[in-house]
Design a protein around this motif. Structure first.
Motif, PDB file in Angstrom:
ATOM      1  N   ASP A 130      25.419 -44.085  25.200  1.00 52.27           N
ATOM      2  CA  ASP A 130      24.306 -43.402  25.825  1.00 52.27           C
ATOM      3  C   ASP A 130      24.887 -42.352  26.759  1.00 52.27           C
ATOM      4  O   ASP A 130      26.014 -42.458  27.230  1.00 52.27           O
ATOM      5  CB  ASP A 130      23.353 -44.369  26.531  1.00 52.27           C
ATOM      6  CG  ASP A 130      24.066 -45.309  27.469  1.00 52.27           C
ATOM      7  OD1 ASP A 130      24.415 -44.872  28.578  1.00 52.27           O
ATOM      8  OD2 ASP A 130      24.274 -46.472  27.088  1.00 52.27           O
ATOM      9  N   PHE A 131      24.105 -41.336  26.984  1.00 59.06           N
ATOM     10  CA  PHE A 131      24.595 -40.118  27.601  1.00 59.06           C
ATOM     11  C   PHE A 131      23.463 -39.499  28.406  1.00 59.06           C
ATOM     12  O   PHE A 131      22.311 -39.527  27.983  1.00 59.06           O
ATOM     13  CB  PHE A 131      25.023 -39.189  26.459  1.00 59.06           C
ATOM     14  CG  PHE A 131      25.349 -37.775  26.825  1.00 59.06           C
ATOM     15  CD1 PHE A 131      26.645 -37.399  27.095  1.00 59.06           C
ATOM     16  CD2 PHE A 131      24.358 -36.798  26.837  1.00 59.06           C
ATOM     17  CE1 PHE A 131      26.952 -36.074  27.386  1.00 59.06           C
ATOM     18  CE2 PHE A 131      24.661 -35.480  27.127  1.00 59.06           C
ATOM     19  CZ  PHE A 131      25.962 -35.119  27.404  1.00 59.06           C
ATOM     20  N   SER A 132      23.801 -38.939  29.549  1.00 60.16           N
ATOM     21  CA  SER A 132      22.820 -38.127  30.273  1.00 60.16           C
ATOM     22  C   SER A 132      23.522 -36.871  30.762  1.00 60.16           C
ATOM     23  O   SER A 132      24.720 -36.872  31.032  1.00 60.16           O
ATOM     24  CB  SER A 132      22.191 -38.898  31.432  1.00 60.16           C
ATOM     25  OG  SER A 132      23.173 -39.338  32.337  1.00 60.16           O
ATOM     26  N   MET A 133      22.749 -35.791  30.813  1.00 61.48           N
ATOM     27  CA  MET A 133      23.318 -34.517  31.218  1.00 61.48           C
ATOM     28  C   MET A 133      22.292 -33.685  31.950  1.00 61.48           C
ATOM     29  O   MET A 133      21.103 -33.983  31.909  1.00 61.48           O
ATOM     30  CB  MET A 133      23.860 -33.754  30.013  1.00 61.48           C
ATOM     31  CG  MET A 133      22.867 -33.472  28.897  1.00 61.48           C
ATOM     32  SD  MET A 133      21.868 -31.983  29.081  1.00 61.48           S
ATOM     33  CE  MET A 133      23.104 -30.746  29.080  1.00 61.48           C
ATOM     34  N   PRO A 165      22.714 -20.222  26.899  1.00 60.22           N
ATOM     35  CA  PRO A 165      24.160 -20.150  27.156  1.00 60.22           C
ATOM     36  C   PRO A 165      24.617 -18.899  27.899  1.00 60.22           C
ATOM     37  O   PRO A 165      25.707 -18.876  28.455  1.00 60.22           O
ATOM     38  CB  PRO A 165      24.786 -20.228  25.762  1.00 60.22           C
ATOM     39  CG  PRO A 165      23.682 -19.979  24.803  1.00 60.22           C
ATOM     40  CD  PRO A 165      22.403 -20.269  25.490  1.00 60.22           C
ATOM     41  N   ALA A 166      23.787 -17.880  27.967  1.00 57.82           N
ATOM     42  CA  ALA A 166      24.149 -16.687  28.722  1.00 57.82           C
ATOM     43  C   ALA A 166      23.992 -16.912  30.224  1.00 57.82           C
ATOM     44  O   ALA A 166      24.632 -16.230  31.023  1.00 57.82           O
ATOM     45  CB  ALA A 166      23.278 -15.508  28.283  1.00 57.82           C
ATOM     46  N   ARG A 167      23.152 -17.887  30.596  1.00 61.48           N
ATOM     47  CA  ARG A 167      22.870 -18.125  32.011  1.00 61.48           C
ATOM     48  C   ARG A 167      23.176 -19.533  32.490  1.00 61.48           C
ATOM     49  O   ARG A 167      23.210 -19.794  33.690  1.00 61.48           O
ATOM     50  CB  ARG A 167      21.386 -17.858  32.288  1.00 61.48           C
ATOM     51  CG  ARG A 167      20.949 -16.437  32.103  1.00 61.48           C
ATOM     52  CD  ARG A 167      19.482 -16.227  32.517  1.00 61.48           C
ATOM     53  NE  ARG A 167      18.910 -17.424  33.118  1.00 61.48           N
ATOM     54  CZ  ARG A 167      17.791 -18.010  32.700  1.00 61.48           C
ATOM     55  NH1 ARG A 167      17.120 -17.536  31.709  1.00 61.48           N
ATOM     56  NH2 ARG A 167      17.335 -19.101  33.301  1.00 61.48           N
ATOM     57  N   GLN A 168      23.379 -20.479  31.541  1.00 62.37           N
ATOM     58  CA  GLN A 168      23.487 -21.883  31.913  1.00 62.37           C
ATOM     59  C   GLN A 168      24.645 -22.574  31.204  1.00 62.37           C
ATOM     60  O   GLN A 168      25.138 -22.092  30.190  1.00 62.37           O
ATOM     61  CB  GLN A 168      22.184 -22.608  31.551  1.00 62.37           C
ATOM     62  CG  GLN A 168      20.950 -22.043  32.210  1.00 62.37           C
ATOM     63  CD  GLN A 168      19.691 -22.559  31.575  1.00 62.37           C
ATOM     64  OE1 GLN A 168      19.582 -22.630  30.360  1.00 62.37           O
ATOM     65  NE2 GLN A 168      18.715 -22.920  32.406  1.00 62.37           N
ATOM     66  N   THR A 169      25.015 -23.716  31.756  1.00 65.29           N
ATOM     67  CA  THR A 169      26.015 -24.574  31.125  1.00 65.29           C
ATOM     68  C   THR A 169      25.541 -26.023  31.202  1.00 65.29           C
ATOM     69  O   THR A 169      24.560 -26.323  31.887  1.00 65.29           O
ATOM     70  CB  THR A 169      27.398 -24.411  31.781  1.00 65.29           C
ATOM     71  OG1 THR A 169      28.373 -25.099  30.991  1.00 65.29           O
ATOM     72  CG2 THR A 169      27.429 -24.944  33.207  1.00 65.29           C
ATOM     73  N   LEU A 170      26.237 -26.894  30.499  1.00 64.19           N
ATOM     74  CA  LEU A 170      25.914 -28.315  30.478  1.00 64.19           C
ATOM     75  C   LEU A 170      26.869 -29.073  31.386  1.00 64.19           C
ATOM     76  O   LEU A 170      28.062 -28.772  31.427  1.00 64.19           O
ATOM     77  CB  LEU A 170      26.081 -28.872  29.067  1.00 64.19           C
ATOM     78  CG  LEU A 170      25.345 -28.165  27.950  1.00 64.19           C
ATOM     79  CD1 LEU A 170      25.787 -28.711  26.611  1.00 64.19           C
ATOM     80  CD2 LEU A 170      23.862 -28.316  28.126  1.00 64.19           C
ATOM     81  N   VAL A 171      26.354 -30.082  32.050  1.00 62.23           N
ATOM     82  CA  VAL A 171      27.177 -30.958  32.874  1.00 62.23           C
ATOM     83  C   VAL A 171      26.859 -32.393  32.483  1.00 62.23           C
ATOM     84  O   VAL A 171      25.703 -32.817  32.563  1.00 62.23           O
ATOM     85  CB  VAL A 171      26.905 -30.750  34.375  1.00 62.23           C
ATOM     86  CG1 VAL A 171      27.715 -31.722  35.219  1.00 62.23           C
ATOM     87  CG2 VAL A 171      27.202 -29.316  34.782  1.00 62.23           C
ATOM     88  N   THR A 172      27.880 -33.134  32.051  1.00 54.31           N
ATOM     89  CA  THR A 172      27.684 -34.539  31.732  1.00 54.31           C
ATOM     90  C   THR A 172      27.526 -35.311  33.032  1.00 54.31           C
ATOM     91  O   THR A 172      28.369 -35.230  33.922  1.00 54.31           O
ATOM     92  CB  THR A 172      28.881 -35.087  30.927  1.00 54.31           C
ATOM     93  OG1 THR A 172      29.011 -34.333  29.724  1.00 54.31           O
ATOM     94  CG2 THR A 172      28.696 -36.560  30.583  1.00 54.31           C
ATOM     95  N   VAL A 173      26.446 -36.057  33.140  1.00 58.24           N
ATOM     96  CA  VAL A 173      26.184 -36.873  34.320  1.00 58.24           C
ATOM     97  C   VAL A 173      26.733 -38.280  34.105  1.00 58.24           C
ATOM     98  O   VAL A 173      27.320 -38.875  35.000  1.00 58.24           O
ATOM     99  CB  VAL A 173      24.666 -36.921  34.611  1.00 58.24           C
ATOM    100  CG1 VAL A 173      24.343 -37.875  35.756  1.00 58.24           C
ATOM    101  CG2 VAL A 173      24.147 -35.519  34.910  1.00 58.24           C
ATOM    102  N   ASP A 174      26.548 -38.806  32.887  1.00 56.07           N
ATOM    103  CA  ASP A 174      26.959 -40.172  32.603  1.00 56.07           C
ATOM    104  C   ASP A 174      27.229 -40.302  31.107  1.00 56.07           C
ATOM    105  O   ASP A 174      26.479 -39.760  30.291  1.00 56.07           O
ATOM    106  CB  ASP A 174      25.836 -41.133  33.017  1.00 56.07           C
ATOM    107  CG  ASP A 174      26.198 -42.585  32.796  1.00 56.07           C
ATOM    108  OD1 ASP A 174      27.223 -43.023  33.335  1.00 56.07           O
ATOM    109  OD2 ASP A 174      25.461 -43.269  32.075  1.00 56.07           O
ATOM    110  N   LEU A 175      28.295 -41.001  30.760  1.00 57.04           N
ATOM    111  CA  LEU A 175      28.629 -41.268  29.364  1.00 57.04           C
ATOM    112  C   LEU A 175      29.149 -42.696  29.277  1.00 57.04           C
ATOM    113  O   LEU A 175      30.077 -43.071  29.990  1.00 57.04           O
ATOM    114  CB  LEU A 175      29.709 -40.297  28.870  1.00 57.04           C
ATOM    115  CG  LEU A 175      30.299 -40.545  27.492  1.00 57.04           C
ATOM    116  CD1 LEU A 175      29.245 -40.393  26.409  1.00 57.04           C
ATOM    117  CD2 LEU A 175      31.449 -39.584  27.231  1.00 57.04           C
TER     118      LEU A 175
END
Length: 150
Positions: free
Chosen positions: A132-135, A77-87
């Motif tokens: 279902d989810f992808s990130m 979390p100090a260098r990266q974040t999450l991005v939802t691709v599909d939900l």
């Protein structure tokens, strides 16, 4: 299940998002390849007819799946974040009782995409939704994502 500092850090990240705090989401379990979150069935999450809003359920699926994926993908979390691709959420029943529980299980960690499956049940164990989810994990400030973008 995780204990100690890693679990506390994940809980802190969960509460940083105002929507998660407003909906009362909490981590119930967190382990290798899965996460279980709970959310109260409360007025703040109701639709116009007094039932749990589908958007609140989708937010819970997104957060549970993202939590499981972040851990499985080694998020820093100090260098990266999450991005939802599909939900994708399928609404299968009405929530009854005081809370709903989302159990998200990682299906695959690929080179770029992490795929997760999630089931939401009510207090009595009845299926409310499945999704279902992808990130992707991306660098902070990269691709216009994350706090550094603005």
């Amino acid at each position: 299940m995780l204990a100690g500092a890693e679990r506390d850090a994940m809980r802190g990240m969960l509460q940083e998002a105002a929507i998660n705090a407003a909906l009362g989401m909490e981590i119930d379990e967190l382990g290798d390849g899965y996460a279980v979150l709970v959310m109260p069935v409360a007025e703040a999450a109701f639709n116009h007819v007094g039932r749990l809003h589908g958007g609140a359920v989708a937010a819970l699926v997104d957060q549970a799946a993202g939590t499981a994926a972040a851990r499985a993908g080694g998020l820093d979390p100090a260098r990266q974040t999450l991005v939802t691709v599909d939900l994708h959420v399928r609404y299968l029943g009405r929530a009854r009782g005081a809370f709903v529980r989302a159990r998200a299980e990682v299906l695959k960690v690929g080179r770029q995409i992490i795929t997760v499956e999630c089931r939401v049940t009510d207090e009595h164990g009845a299926l409310v939704a499945a999704g279902d989810f992808s990130m992707m994990i991306v660098p902070l400030g990269g691709n216009g994502a994350g706090p550094a973008a603005g």
